[in-house]
Scaffold this motif. Structure first.
Motif, PDB file in Angstrom:
ATOM      1  N   ILE A  50     -52.732-103.970 -68.579  1.00 17.46           N
ATOM      2  CA  ILE A  50     -52.649-102.853 -69.530  1.00 17.46           C
ATOM      3  C   ILE A  50     -51.262-102.224 -69.493  1.00 17.46           C
ATOM      4  O   ILE A  50     -50.651-101.942 -70.538  1.00 17.46           O
ATOM      5  CB  ILE A  50     -53.729-101.807 -69.220  1.00 17.46           C
ATOM      6  N   CYS A  51     -50.734-102.012 -68.296  1.00 16.26           N
ATOM      7  CA  CYS A  51     -49.392-101.417 -68.166  1.00 16.26           C
ATOM      8  C   CYS A  51     -48.325-102.363 -68.705  1.00 16.26           C
ATOM      9  O   CYS A  51     -47.320-101.915 -69.284  1.00 16.26           O
ATOM     10  CB  CYS A  51     -49.113-101.068 -66.707  1.00 16.26           C
ATOM     11  N   THR A  52     -48.528-103.669 -68.540  1.00 19.91           N
ATOM     12  CA  THR A  52     -47.577-104.650 -69.059  1.00 19.91           C
ATOM     13  C   THR A  52     -47.566-104.635 -70.583  1.00 19.91           C
ATOM     14  O   THR A  52     -46.500-104.717 -71.208  1.00 19.91           O
ATOM     15  CB  THR A  52     -47.927-106.057 -68.549  1.00 19.91           C
ATOM     16  N   VAL A  53     -48.736-104.534 -71.190  1.00 21.56           N
ATOM     17  CA  VAL A  53     -48.821-104.451 -72.651  1.00 21.56           C
ATOM     18  C   VAL A  53     -48.102-103.199 -73.149  1.00 21.56           C
ATOM     19  O   VAL A  53     -47.332-103.245 -74.121  1.00 21.56           O
ATOM     20  CB  VAL A  53     -50.295-104.445 -73.108  1.00 21.56           C
ATOM     21  N   ILE A  54     -48.328-102.072 -72.480  1.00 20.12           N
ATOM     22  CA  ILE A  54     -47.687-100.814 -72.884  1.00 20.12           C
ATOM     23  C   ILE A  54     -46.171-100.931 -72.831  1.00 20.12           C
ATOM     24  O   ILE A  54     -45.457-100.560 -73.780  1.00 20.12           O
ATOM     25  CB  ILE A  54     -48.172 -99.655 -71.990  1.00 20.12           C
ATOM     26  N   SER A  55     -45.645-101.454 -71.727  1.00 16.76           N
ATOM     27  CA  SER A  55     -44.189-101.547 -71.590  1.00 16.76           C
ATOM     28  C   SER A  55     -43.597-102.584 -72.535  1.00 16.76           C
ATOM     29  O   SER A  55     -42.471-102.427 -73.012  1.00 16.76           O
ATOM     30  CB  SER A  55     -43.813-101.868 -70.141  1.00 16.76           C
ATOM     31  N   SER A  56     -44.352-103.652 -72.835  1.00 10.62           N
ATOM     32  CA  SER A  56     -43.870-104.647 -73.798  1.00 10.62           C
ATOM     33  C   SER A  56     -43.718-104.035 -75.182  1.00 10.62           C
ATOM     34  O   SER A  56     -42.736-104.297 -75.890  1.00 10.62           O
ATOM     35  CB  SER A  56     -44.843-105.828 -73.859  1.00 10.62           C
ATOM     36  N   LEU A  57     -44.672-103.206 -75.572  1.00 13.37           N
ATOM     37  CA  LEU A  57     -44.610-102.574 -76.883  1.00 13.37           C
ATOM     38  C   LEU A  57     -43.482-101.541 -76.976  1.00 13.37           C
ATOM     39  O   LEU A  57     -43.022-101.220 -78.070  1.00 13.37           O
ATOM     40  CB  LEU A  57     -45.951-101.905 -77.209  1.00 13.37           C
ATOM     41  N   GLN A  58     -43.036-101.020 -75.830  1.00 13.86           N
ATOM     42  CA  GLN A  58     -41.934-100.060 -75.802  1.00 13.86           C
ATOM     43  C   GLN A  58     -40.572-100.721 -75.617  1.00 13.86           C
ATOM     44  O   GLN A  58     -39.544-100.039 -75.601  1.00 13.86           O
ATOM     45  CB  GLN A  58     -42.158 -99.047 -74.670  1.00 13.86           C
ATOM     46  N   SER A  59     -40.550-102.053 -75.463  1.00 17.52           N
ATOM     47  CA  SER A  59     -39.296-102.730 -75.118  1.00 17.52           C
ATOM     48  C   SER A  59     -38.238-102.597 -76.208  1.00 17.52           C
ATOM     49  O   SER A  59     -37.043-102.506 -75.918  1.00 17.52           O
ATOM     50  CB  SER A  59     -39.567-104.213 -74.836  1.00 17.52           C
ATOM     51  N   ASP A  60     -38.655-102.600 -77.475  1.00 16.98           N
ATOM     52  CA  ASP A  60     -37.681-102.485 -78.562  1.00 16.98           C
ATOM     53  C   ASP A  60     -36.931-101.155 -78.476  1.00 16.98           C
ATOM     54  O   ASP A  60     -35.696-101.103 -78.515  1.00 16.98           O
ATOM     55  CB  ASP A  60     -38.405-102.611 -79.906  1.00 16.98           C
ATOM     56  N   ARG A  61     -37.680-100.062 -78.342  1.00 19.65           N
ATOM     57  CA  ARG A  61     -37.068 -98.730 -78.270  1.00 19.65           C
ATOM     58  C   ARG A  61     -36.172 -98.603 -77.045  1.00 19.65           C
ATOM     59  O   ARG A  61     -35.039 -98.110 -77.131  1.00 19.65           O
ATOM     60  CB  ARG A  61     -38.159 -97.660 -78.237  1.00 19.65           C
ATOM     61  N   LEU A  62     -36.660 -99.063 -75.886  1.00 23.90           N
ATOM     62  CA  LEU A  62     -35.903 -98.903 -74.648  1.00 23.90           C
ATOM     63  C   LEU A  62     -34.663 -99.789 -74.609  1.00 23.90           C
ATOM     64  O   LEU A  62     -33.584 -99.351 -74.188  1.00 23.90           O
ATOM     65  CB  LEU A  62     -36.811 -99.216 -73.448  1.00 23.90           C
ATOM     66  N   THR A  63     -34.815-101.038 -75.063  1.00 21.17           N
ATOM     67  CA  THR A  63     -33.674-101.958 -75.008  1.00 21.17           C
ATOM     68  C   THR A  63     -32.577-101.536 -75.973  1.00 21.17           C
ATOM     69  O   THR A  63     -31.383-101.632 -75.661  1.00 21.17           O
ATOM     70  CB  THR A  63     -34.138-103.392 -75.320  1.00 21.17           C
ATOM     71  N   LYS A  64     -32.950-101.055 -77.152  1.00 20.76           N
ATOM     72  CA  LYS A  64     -31.933-100.615 -78.113  1.00 20.76           C
ATOM     73  C   LYS A  64     -31.236 -99.349 -77.651  1.00 20.76           C
ATOM     74  O   LYS A  64     -30.108 -99.077 -78.048  1.00 20.76           O
ATOM     75  CB  LYS A  64     -32.570-100.419 -79.489  1.00 20.76           C
ATOM     76  N   ARG A  65     -31.885 -98.586 -76.807  1.00 15.85           N
ATOM     77  CA  ARG A  65     -31.256 -97.356 -76.321  1.00 15.85           C
ATOM     78  C   ARG A  65     -30.374 -97.604 -75.099  1.00 15.85           C
ATOM     79  O   ARG A  65     -29.283 -97.047 -74.991  1.00 15.85           O
ATOM     80  CB  ARG A  65     -32.333 -96.323 -75.970  1.00 15.85           C
ATOM     81  N   PHE A  66     -30.852 -98.485 -74.187  1.00 21.02           N
ATOM     82  CA  PHE A  66     -30.146 -98.649 -72.911  1.00 21.02           C
ATOM     83  C   PHE A  66     -29.496-100.016 -72.740  1.00 21.02           C
ATOM     84  O   PHE A  66     -28.618-100.169 -71.895  1.00 21.02           O
ATOM     85  CB  PHE A  66     -31.110 -98.408 -71.743  1.00 21.02           C
ATOM     86  N   GLY A  67     -29.906-101.026 -73.500  1.00 15.91           N
ATOM     87  CA  GLY A  67     -29.360-102.365 -73.330  1.00 15.91           C
ATOM     88  C   GLY A  67     -30.198-103.199 -72.376  1.00 15.91           C
ATOM     89  O   GLY A  67     -30.872-102.677 -71.485  1.00 15.91           O
ATOM     90  N   ALA A  68     -30.148-104.518 -72.551  1.00 13.26           N
ATOM     91  CA  ALA A  68     -30.988-105.422 -71.763  1.00 13.26           C
ATOM     92  C   ALA A  68     -30.647-105.387 -70.279  1.00 13.26           C
ATOM     93  O   ALA A  68     -31.535-105.491 -69.428  1.00 13.26           O
ATOM     94  CB  ALA A  68     -30.855-106.853 -72.291  1.00 13.26           C
ATOM     95  N   GLY A  69     -29.353-105.256 -69.947  1.00 13.01           N
ATOM     96  CA  GLY A  69     -28.953-105.260 -68.539  1.00 13.01           C
ATOM     97  C   GLY A  69     -29.558-104.107 -67.765  1.00 13.01           C
ATOM     98  O   GLY A  69     -30.124-104.289 -66.679  1.00 13.01           O
ATOM     99  N   LYS A  70     -29.452-102.898 -68.315  1.00 15.84           N
ATOM    100  CA  LYS A  70     -29.990-101.716 -67.632  1.00 15.84           C
ATOM    101  C   LYS A  70     -31.516-101.783 -67.546  1.00 15.84           C
ATOM    102  O   LYS A  70     -32.109-101.416 -66.521  1.00 15.84           O
ATOM    103  CB  LYS A  70     -29.552-100.446 -68.344  1.00 15.84           C
ATOM    104  N   ILE A  71     -32.163-102.247 -68.624  1.00 16.02           N
ATOM    105  CA  ILE A  71     -33.625-102.362 -68.608  1.00 16.02           C
ATOM    106  C   ILE A  71     -34.058-103.351 -67.542  1.00 16.02           C
ATOM    107  O   ILE A  71     -35.029-103.118 -66.806  1.00 16.02           O
ATOM    108  CB  ILE A  71     -34.142-102.796 -69.993  1.00 16.02           C
ATOM    109  N   THR A  72     -33.351-104.473 -67.429  1.00 16.82           N
ATOM    110  CA  THR A  72     -33.683-105.465 -66.408  1.00 16.82           C
ATOM    111  C   THR A  72     -33.529-104.884 -65.014  1.00 16.82           C
ATOM    112  O   THR A  72     -34.396-105.058 -64.150  1.00 16.82           O
ATOM    113  CB  THR A  72     -32.788-106.709 -66.563  1.00 16.82           C
ATOM    114  N   ALA A  73     -32.422-104.176 -64.792  1.00  8.54           N
ATOM    115  CA  ALA A  73     -32.181-103.590 -63.472  1.00  8.54           C
ATOM    116  C   ALA A  73     -33.261-102.583 -63.105  1.00  8.54           C
ATOM    117  O   ALA A  73     -33.826-102.629 -62.000  1.00  8.54           O
ATOM    118  CB  ALA A  73     -30.802-102.926 -63.447  1.00  8.54           C
TER     119      ALA A  73
END
Length: 391
Positions: A50-73
């Motif tokens: 459930i938590c994985t689904v939630i974070s996957s659906l938020q990935s677009d907003r978070l990645t566009k704001r912080f970038g893939a590198g920071k999100i991965t870290a």
């Protein structure tokens, strides 16, 4: 410098796979020690999902704001924290608590890395990326079994993986300039952080979005149903010994890992679409071998073929996302595809378990064939809707 960044991304996906198989391999020891029902592993699994689904659906907003590198870290830091939390847990409720950051971290890094590689690298790297996941998923149970056999504690298995994640977190944090340099050096990469996040209700209205989400749902449903029920099918229906069945069922995952390594080279000659159809054909051949009244060895070979057939489907669908839906929509689409994948993983394998009580485990190949047929139809609808058949 790009090769160094790729190496870091590969290692990141090994780290993503490492904890994925820990709970299953350690649970026989955990539930006995904590004195809880064996079925309660499903509670932890569902919290993570459930938590994985939630974070996957938020990935677009978070990645566009912080970038893939920071999100991965940040995601790897979260999973490291969760794994170290597991290593200090001595009650079931503590495992449930630490399952939350583990699921949230896993979903974010999965979607962010998949989209980053799809945007910036060729299809072969996507296949090899998921091959690295298989390496991690295969190594996790080995590390756990070694920890239990040498120390008698499942907590130490989680501690070892947690420390490895901490080291990886430090490496990724140090590599952040490489991620930025790659993005700045790619004239087509600006959409990753420049565009505004796309609302979910708008994403699912994209032409072909619902179809590709169902295709992903079905693929992961098939893969995880085989992973969960292959051994039981071989023992109960085919009459194969438990030791042999376990060994050959594990070859299903080895087939996926090896197949993805080979698939990376096949991308030089074949398009993503052709590789997906090739994989679907091999899966169908494996299922047919299970259905036909053939000797026992055919059943063993059938599951290996299904694993090899699964190899190209997941990475090639992910890699073709930006071609079907456009670069500016790719992160949002990868996010919903990841969410669909985890929903399929959570629902369909347990559903077969319930159905097998009434129809018998012998119906496993029919169940798999129906899922494959829906997946085939949905993917071809994506091709028709987007008018792209040779990507």
């Amino acid at each position: 410098m790009i090769s160094l960044l790729l190496a870091i991304i590969y290692v990141s996906f090994i780290s993503l796979g490492l904890p994925d198989s820990l709970l299953g391999s350690a649970w026989p020891v955990i539930y006995s020690e904590l004195q809880v029902p064996i079925s309660w592993s499903g509670i932890i699994f569902m919290i993570i999902s459930i938590c994985t689904v939630i974070s996957s659906l938020q990935s677009d907003r978070l990645t566009k704001r912080f970038g893939a590198g920071k999100i991965t870290a940040v995601s790897v830091v979260m999973t490291a924290f969760a794994l170290l939390g597991f290593s200090m847990s001595h009650s079931f409720w503590m495992l449930c608590v630490f399952a939350i950051p583990y699921g949230l971290g896993a979903g974010s890094v999965d979607a962010a890395l998949n989209n980053y590689v799809a945007l910036h690298f060729e299809s072969r790297h996507m296949s090899w990326l998921h091959c690295m996941w298989g390496v991690g998923a295969s190594a996790g149970p080995y590390i756990m079994s070694m920890a239990i056999s040498r120390t008698g504690s499942w907590n130490n298995g989680y501690r070892i993986i947690g420390v490895l994640q901490v080291v990886l977190s430090f490496i990724i944090l140090c590599s952040l300039p490489l991620w930025k340099k790659k993005e700045n050096g790619d004239s087509l990469a600006t959409e990753e952080t420049a565009a505004n996040p796309i609302p979910l209700k708008e994403v699912i209205r994209f032409p072909g979005a619902k179809e590709v989400m169902l295709a992903f749902f079905c693929y992961c449903a098939l893969e995880q149903t085989v992973g969960l029920w292959a051994s039981s099918y071989l023992v109960v229906y085919k009459g194969i010994s438990e030791i042999t069945a376990t060994a050959f069922a594990s070859l299903f995952f080895i087939g996926i890992t090896a197949g993805r390594a080979v698939n990376g080279f096949l991308t030089y000659k074949l398009s993503d679409t052709k590789l997906i159809h090739l994989g679907q054909g091999i899966i169908a051949a494996g299922i047919v071998m299970l259905i036909l009244p053939l000797p026992q060895w055919a059943g063993l070979l059938g599951f290996i073929l299904i694993g090899v057939g699964c190899a190209p489907v997941y990475p090639c669908i992910i890699h073709s996302t930006l071609v079907h839906f456009g670069r500016e929509k790719s992160q949002a689409m990868v996010g919903v595809q990841m969410a669909s994948a985890y929903i399929g993983t959570s629902i369909m394998p347990p559903l077969f378990g319930l159905l097998s009580n009434y129809i018998g485990i012998a119906m496993l190949p029919v169940y798999l064939f129906l899922i494959l047929a829906i997946q085939f139809i949905m993917y071809n609808r994506v091709l028709n809707v987007t008018k792209l058949e040779n990507v």
